[in-house]
Write an enzyme that holds these catalytic residues in place. Structure first.
Site, PDB file in Angstrom:
ATOM      1  N   GLY A 159     -16.449  25.028 -27.808  1.00 43.43           N
ATOM      2  CA  GLY A 159     -16.861  25.234 -29.188  1.00 43.43           C
ATOM      3  C   GLY A 159     -15.745  25.746 -30.069  1.00 43.43           C
ATOM      4  N   SER A 160     -16.091  26.634 -30.987  1.00 44.88           N
ATOM      5  CA  SER A 160     -15.144  27.063 -32.020  1.00 44.88           C
ATOM      6  C   SER A 160     -13.987  27.898 -31.497  1.00 44.88           C
ATOM      7  CB  SER A 160     -15.889  27.853 -33.101  1.00 44.88           C
ATOM      8  OG  SER A 160     -16.811  27.013 -33.762  1.00 44.88           O
TER       9      SER A 160
END
Length: 585
Positions: free
Chosen positions: A298-299
């Protein structure tokens, strides 16, 4: 006068020849038997002679110890004894008639007396049958006092793990024969085992040594010193275990590294297990999730995309990214931010975790350059620890990438990595862009200069991104802050993939470094499938990160650096009112 009849010896000659023939046959038989024994089957007599006179004394060596970087014992060998039986002696001495003694033996071993006797008497001519392996000294003394003929004790050693479940996944364990089958016990089994010494000699009928045939010196085992700091390990395990329970998560992992040396200071998983008593433990608990389980990060990957754009030169550290109109279509697929951010700096891009901004950066560099930087960061290779079962992750090396695939890769989708691989990337970032293999063994300071290091990012750009990550912590994830220290980090939240698509389960991550002025420690926390209403990385993983980082910095006596703060990010006009938002996929 009549002459007497002359004696004729021919009448008894046949008797002489019979006796002579018998003597010849006997000597011929003896010679044939002698020839057969001496020429065709000499080993049998040699074996019988050796059984009577040849003896071997073995000098056993205990398995080496495993200790942490400060010398605290994580695995040691303790003396125990094994109970065994000689069925032949038991039958010859009628030992089975000692019913009370046999019942006492069965009771102390926790066995059924009838099954025990059946197992021993199954083959009356057998000379060796195990009854119970590696019993405690007190139990062995009790059995010795029973004095049952044919029941014997043999000295052995048993592995004991003082740290229990805290370090179980790193240290591993051995089987009943002291052979390493998990963790460090397996990786360094040969070094830990050593070689037993042996002396062969011949004795006479009175048991006196008359000839020493050979002497083989024992090779002592080596002790293994890990890079793990058991104080940090215990702290990380306590915090992780508490978070997994509090958020009703399926599992969790945490990794702490020394960014300058690549040493793993802590590596923990929850749920864990007690290596001293593995009876009834589910197999999945043995899995070292920090090195085997892969997740889309993810981020937490957005700093890599920012760093790649800086390295290529498509942006500068003070560049402005226009995210207008807050969404775009790439090949029929939509990329968007939860809300329109307008014109943002690179630091704001990370603070607000902008998918639009990250996508524009990814598309501003050549495809091959972006992909190569992901490979350079170590995604698709092991980290160098040498631990059994470590996954190399899942990073595609295909010729064709669509723009949407590049966009999703830029914010941490389309790639799957292990928690320790994520820790390695943040270690690289904090180490000024220098890629060094992670190690689970304590490093000698004299040998650090000889390590196989590789610069993959510039020191300037790496430090710029670390300082941007400090804004992320100060302005968005204050729960990840540590009093007295400048901390940089990034959260991530990913939907768990399965065959055919994505489900409804999440993974919350937080990765960061400290102190920002001179990074020394990187920490990664992964909370897998939290079951409550909170599931974002900034909610479930960031608080754990903060507590682990705080404890590690203090335990290592790292000087505070909070007095050297950077200037706060100046928001774009459209963002004068910044709400505390969740990091998004």
């Amino acid at each position: 006068m009549k002459k007497p009849a002359q004696y004729n010896p021919n009448t008894v000659a046949w008797r002489f020849y019979v006796v002579l023939g018998a003597v010849v046959l006997i000597y011929a038989g003896l010679m044939a038997r002698t020839a057969y024994i001496q020429v065709f089957e000499p080993d049998m007599l040699k074996k019988q002679g050796d059984n009577r006179s040849l003896r071997t004394n073995t000098k056993t060596v205990q398995r080496g110890s495993i200790v942490d970087r400060n010398g605290h014992e994580l695995a040691i060998s303790v003396p125990v004894e094994t109970v065994w039986a000689d069925p032949k002696i038991i039958f010859d001495s009628n030992a089975l008639s000692m019913k009370k003694h046999w019942q006492a033996l069965a009771d102390v071993l926790g066995q059924d007396v009838k099954k025990l006797q059946v197992r021993i008497t199954k083959n009356p001519t057998k000379r060796f049958v195990y009854i119970e392996r590696k019993v405690a000294p007190a139990m062995a003394n009790y059995i010795r006092e029973l004095k049952i003929p044919g029941i014997h004790l043999r000295k052995e050693s048993k592995r004991f793990y003082p740290a229990g479940e805290i370090s179980a996944h790193v240290v591993g364990f051995t089987n009943v024969d002291d052979k390493g089958i998990e963790g460090i016990e397996r990786v360094y089994d040969q070094l830990l085992t050593g070689v037993d010494g042996e002396k062969k000699y011949r004795k006479d009928a009175k048991g006196r040594k008359i000839e020493i045939l050979s002497v083989k010196a024992s090779t002592p085992p080596e002790n293994i010193t890990l890079s793990i700091d058991q104080r940090i390990q215990a702290l990380a395990y306590r915090e992780l275990k508490g978070a997994v329970k509090a958020f009703k998560a399926t599992s969790g992992s945490a990794v702490v590294t020394n960014v300058n040396t690549g040493e793993v200071l802590a590596l923990v998983n929850s749920p864990s297990y007690n290596p001293n008593n593995r009876a009834g433990v589910a197999i999945h608990r043995f899995r070292n999730r920090a090195i085997t389980d892969i997740y889309e990060p993810g981020s937490t990957m957005k700093p890599l995309t920012v760093l790649t754009a800086l390295e290529f030169g498509s942006v500068e550290k003070d560049s402005i990214i226009d995210t207008y109109p807050g969404w775009m279509r790439l090949g029929g697929s939509r990329v968007s931010d939860p809300r329109y951010l307008g014109k943002i700096t690179l630091a704001e891009l990370l603070v607000h975790s902008s998918n639009m901004g990250t996508t524009k950066l990814a598309l501003s560099v050549p495809k091959d350059y972006l992909i190569d930087k992901f490979f350079d960061a170590g995604f698709s290779e092991d980290t160098g620890t040498g631990l059994v079962g470590e996954s190399s992750g899942m990073m595609h090396d295909r010729a064709r990438w669509s723009k949407f695939e590049l966009a999703t890769l830029s914010w941490g989708h389309g790639v799957a990595i292990t928690p320790i691989q994520l820790a390695r990337f943040y270690t690289i970032l904090a180490n000024g862009g220098i890629k060094t293999p992670l190690t689970i063994l304590k490093q000698d300071p004299k040998n650090l200069a000889k390590k196989n290091d590789e610069r993959i990012f510039s020191a300037e750009h790496s430090q710029n991104v670390v300082e941007m990550l400090e804004h992320v912590v100060n302005e968005h994830y204050t729960v990840a802050k540590v009093d007295g220290y400048r901390v940089g980090g990034k959260s991530g939240t990913a939907i768990k993939a399965f065959a055919g698509g994505y489900g409804n389960d999440y993974v919350g991550l937080f990765a960061g470094v400290a102190p920002v002025s001179d990074p020394e420690i990187a920490v990664v926390v992964v909370i897998d499938d939290p079951g409550g209403d909170l599931y974002h990385g900034g909610e479930v993983a960031a608080p754990v990160f903060s507590r682990i980082m705080k404890g590690a910095l203090r335990l290592l006596n790292v000087p505070p650096d909070a007095n050297t703060k950077v200037t706060a990010v100046t928001a774009a006009p459209e963002n004068t009112k910044v709400a505390k938002e969740r990091d998004h996929v």
